[in-house]
Design an enzyme around this catalytic site. Structure first.
Site: not given
Ligand SMILES: [Zn+2]
Length: 387
Positions: A149, A269, A278, A96, A274, A343, A316-317
């Site tokens: 971020t 954000e 994970h 990130s 995310d 990621h 971001d991914h």
């Protein structure tokens, strides 16, 4: 033969730990009407929405669970779509920090670095340029506000782990609105929950710089100053029954920033999409998609009314290698599967609405997004390396 069946059982149980069934809503009540293209007037405000770790499967499984197969999330109502390549300078798979730096600085950097280049120089961020133009600026996140971020827009450090230093840099960053979690990095070491290694009280330093400090949703709603530091949790803001929601924080940020005649730059954000990835936790991802999409709604409602606000949404991914299968007994039942707890390098979607949104159509490198925003805002030379 015996070994083969053991292997089958092993593979089956492995697959089971990495997949979850997701409920699919049957009838949709969502607004399915796509937003229209907007005339190419000048852009006054920019709202950049980043869904951390948000790939197409995160968006689509969120859609199926929230509004069903025939529905559209708010972010799916944005008229322009693009695709973004996400690699960093140190890896095909970004983190990130490098991902957000590509957006904030328009430059590639190594994973872990926050608006900071491998040779030790700093890069100028969109938020800093907006400030220099006299615009108001804000950062909103559901993680710690010092997380990679948001930090990449208003701090410069070699390592994303330096959240104490990021909090210190925020004090004199000039950024007007900070809303998120992460009190642990702002309170002195002798206070409970502190992660600081010194006696600095960063909250008090903010207050002497003219910021109002708020720590509950109610205090946030009642705050009257334009400059505000809102820290609503010691670490990330609790995902279940979140208060304040990302939508409430986004609305507050907009209401504080919109009075500036020179316009504003706001980054929002959805940080924990995310974290669900994970954890290979579909329920967590979808709860966070809902929270994020509600904030998108707030941003779009403002932009529609305002007419001079460009809204750009991307990620971001992707996180988790999340993919969508159906349950073996029912082709209408969604089963989510995962490839990794980190990621991935798959490109991510971009959505845009507002004046000049069309410029974001097509394939882009992640650095192009920052560069394009700077160009549209007449920010001058960009990317820009500082000493
Ligand atoms: Zn991550």
């Amino acid at each position: 033969m015996k070994l083969k069946s053991i292997l089958v059982i092993l593979l089956f149980s492995f697959a089971c730990t990495k997949s979850q069934e997701v409920e699919v809503v049957k009838t949709s009540t969502s607004n399915t009407e796509r937003l229209p293209m907007v005339n190419e007037t000048k852009i006054k405000n920019v709202i950049l929405l980043i869904g951390d770790g948000t790939g197409l499967a995160q968006i689509s499984s969120g859609q199926l669970n929230i509004v069903g197969p025939d529905g559209y999330l708010n972010l799916q109502r944005m008229p322009v779509t693009g695709i973004v390549k996400t690699q960093s300078s140190s890896s095909l798979i970004t983190d990130s920090a490098a991902g957000a730096t590509a957006y904030s600085c328009g430059m590639k950097t190594d994973n872990g670095m926050i608006a900071y280049l491998p040779d030790g120089s700093h890069c100028k961020t969109l938020l800093e340029l907006a400030k220099e133009k006299g615009m108001s600026t804000g950062l909103v996140a559901t993680s710690t506000i010092t997380h990679a971020t948001p930090a990449s827009f208003a701090a410069h450090v070699r390592s994303r782990g330096s959240q104490n230093e990021i909090a210190e840099q925020y004090v004199n960053s000039g950024n007007d609105v900070f809303l998120g979690g992460g009190r642990e990095f702002f309170i002195p070491q002798n206070q409970e929950g502190s992660s600081r290694k010194d006696d600095r009280n960063i909250i008090e330093e903010f207050e002497s710089n003219g910021y109002e400090y708020v720590s509950t949703a109610e205090e946030m709603q009642n705050s009257e100053t334009d400059k505000v530091l809102g820290l609503f949790a010691n670490s990330g803001i609790e995902s279940e029954n979140r208060t304040p929601t990302l939508q409430e924080m986004t609305n507050t940020a907009i209401s504080k920033l919109e009075s500036n005649e020179k316009g504003f730059f706001l980054m929002v954000e959805g940080s924990q999409i995310d974290w669900g990835g994970h954890g290979n936790d579909a329920e967590y991802v979808i709860r966070e998609m809902k929270d994020f999409d509600d904030a998108v709604k707030a941003a779009l409602e403002f932009a529609e009314k305002d007419g001079e606000t460009l809204v750009v949404l991307t990620a971001d991914h992707e996180t988790g290698g999340m993919t969508m299968m159906t349950a073996s007994d029912d082709p209408h039942k969604l089963k989510v599967e995962w490839v990794t707890d980190y990621h991935t390098g798959v490109p991510v979607a971009l959505m845009a609405y507002g004046p000049n949104a069309i410029q974001f159509t097509g394939w882009h490198d992640n650095t192009d997004i920052g560069i394009k925003i700077a160009e549209l805002m007449n920010f001058g030379e960009f990317p820009l390396i500082l000493e």
